[in-house]
Design an enzyme around this catalytic site. Structure first.
Site, PDB file in Angstrom:
ATOM      1  N   ARG A  41       0.839  -1.256   0.030  1.00 22.55           N
ATOM      2  CA  ARG A  41       0.038   0.029  -0.046  1.00 22.55           C
ATOM      3  C   ARG A  41       0.978   1.117   0.166  1.00 22.55           C
ATOM      4  NH1 ARG A  41      -2.419   1.718   4.439  1.00 22.55           N
ATOM      5  NH2 ARG A  41      -2.789  -0.391   5.312  1.00 22.55           N
TER       6      ARG A  41
ATOM      7  N   ASP B 289      -7.879  17.441 -16.117  1.00 24.66           N
ATOM      8  CA  ASP B 289      -8.190  16.041 -16.544  1.00 24.66           C
ATOM      9  C   ASP B 289      -7.954  15.797 -18.017  1.00 24.66           C
ATOM     10  OD1 ASP B 289      -9.481  13.565 -17.341  1.00 24.66           O
ATOM     11  OD2 ASP B 289     -10.649  13.585 -15.724  1.00 24.66           O
TER      12      ASP B 289
END
Ligand SMILES: Cc1ncc(COP(=O)(O)O)c(C=O)c1O
Length: 397
Positions: free
Chosen positions: A63, A194
């Site tokens: 992680r 984006d």
């Protein structure tokens, strides 16, 4: 200076020769053996501070860091900072990639990082992908949003503004935003672009003054509709703020996905070139069909009034939208298609069509939704003549 296509094939693969392998290895370890408690503790502190993994630092836990994911991140940072101009003319942009489980996880981490910095106000330019729009409108992550047009941005900025959010080309109507002009208005406020529809092959917002580039890597980067991921490419300083958020919220990219997305980068230029050529011819054909009220594509005459195609973006991309007037006509057309797949998402090898108001933008508040007659097409790698034949028969029947 090598070309972008060459870089796309080789990016993120620098360690493979020393490893004696040709394909990037997929490391599935969730944890890593520690040489000492001290080594583990020091690595823990470094990851918690958001530092990138230094040489010799232990890997610790998936992680926090994984080598297969790190190669993909390095490749994305390399491609998003690519410039063909000589280094003495354009200073190189320093950037790092931070990969996530999806495009939404990537955008959410950017928003959380601005809230954590004490600057929760976001100014956003619509249209945006419905999920992003709804996340901002809901304030779920502690942001509060002002939606503004590109011309009204400066009036919307406050001393609490921590982010400007935009898409270019936008989803679903392919509006182009002048990233350089918006970044100038933003001043010190980070601009998040984006760039999913453009990909780094066509557009590199960091070289135009943006601070965060976000991709749904699920789309063109993977390119085959079989891997879900997201990535943020940003300055080393802002990347340090994102990594601890990713670690504690857990939206990490899995190594097999990272392998597929990294593999996708090698063919990104050829795929984008072919799909873009198909999109241009489809868009032109659509303008000649009866019953189509409007075609949205930056490569059509009059649709790029700011002259951004060829300056900001190296082409018009492979997304096309068109308006057939009503929901009923759009629904009939979709149900009659035989080759084109009726499905959300985009950027795959096969052509996809969807109805934004009913699907990808359904969660957008009333008044800001796309029109009921608009359909969005992600042009794939089929022969464009077969695509026009399919839409042609659906329009006629
Ligand atoms: C422009 C854009 N940004 C972000 C997303 C979200 O990406 P993901 O589905 O990978 O979470 C999408 C998804 O369709 C998108 O079209």
């Amino acid at each position: 200076m090598e070309s972008f296509a060459t870089r796309a094939v080789h990016a993120g693969r620098a360690d493979l020769t020393d490893l004696g392998v040709h394909a990037p290895p997929i490391d599935l370890s969730t944890t890593n053996p520690l040489s000492s408690i001290e080594a583990g503790r020091d690595a823990y502190d470094a990851y918690a501070a958001g530092e990138p993994r230094a040489d010799g630092m232990t890997a610790l836990y998936r992680r926090a860091w994984n080598p297969t994911v790190a190669r993909f991140e390095e490749a994305m940072a390399d491609l998003e900072t690519f410039t063909s101009a000589p280094a003495d003319q354009v200073p190189p942009v320093a950037a790092e990639g931070v990969a996530f489980a999806s495009g939404m996880a990537a955008a959410a981490a950017v928003l959380m990082s601005r809230v954590a910095a004490g600057l929760p106000h976001v100014v956003a330019v619509r249209p945006l992908y419905g999920g992003t729009d709804a996340l901002l409108a809901s304030g779920l992550l502690g942001t509060d949003v002002t939606f503004a047009g590109p011309e009204d941005l400066s009036a919307a900025l406050t001393e609490r503004t921590g982010l400007i959010v935009l898409e270019s080309p936008s989803n679903p109507t392919l509006d182009l935003r002048d990233i350089q002009a918006i970044s100038r208005v933003a001043g010190d406020i980070p601009v998040m672009v984006d760039s999913t529809f453009a990909t780094p092959f066509l557009q590199r917002p960091l070289t135009l003054g943006a601070s965060f580039v976000v991709h749904s890597a699920t789309k063109y980067i993977g390119g085959h509709g079989d891997a879900m991921g997201g990535v943020v490419v940003t300055t080393p300083e802002l990347a340090r703020q994102l990594r601890p958020i990713r670690t504690v919220t857990g939206g990490v990219m899995d190594p097999f996905t990272a392998y597929l997305l990294h593999r996708g980068l090698a063919t990104l230029p050829v795929r984008m070139r072919a799909m873009q050529a198909g999109a241009q011819s489809l868009a032109e054909w659509l303008t000649r069909q009866d019953g189509i009220h409007r075609v949205y594509y930056p490569g059509l005459p009059g649709q790029d009034p700011q002259g951004l195609v060829g300056t900001q973006i190296d082409g018009s991309g492979a997304m096309v939208a068109f308006d057939v007037g009503t929901f009923a006509t759009a629904a009939r057309l979709c149900s009659r298609l035989q080759l084109i797949t009726h499905a959300v998402s985009l950027g795959s090898t096969d052509t996809l069509i969807e109805h934004p108001a009913a699907l990808t933008h359904r969660v957008v508040e009333e008044g800001a939704q796309p029109g009921e007659g608009i359909l969005r097409i992600s042009v794939g790698l089929e022969d464009p003549a077969d695509l026009t034949a399919d839409i042609g028969q659906a329009l006629q029947r």
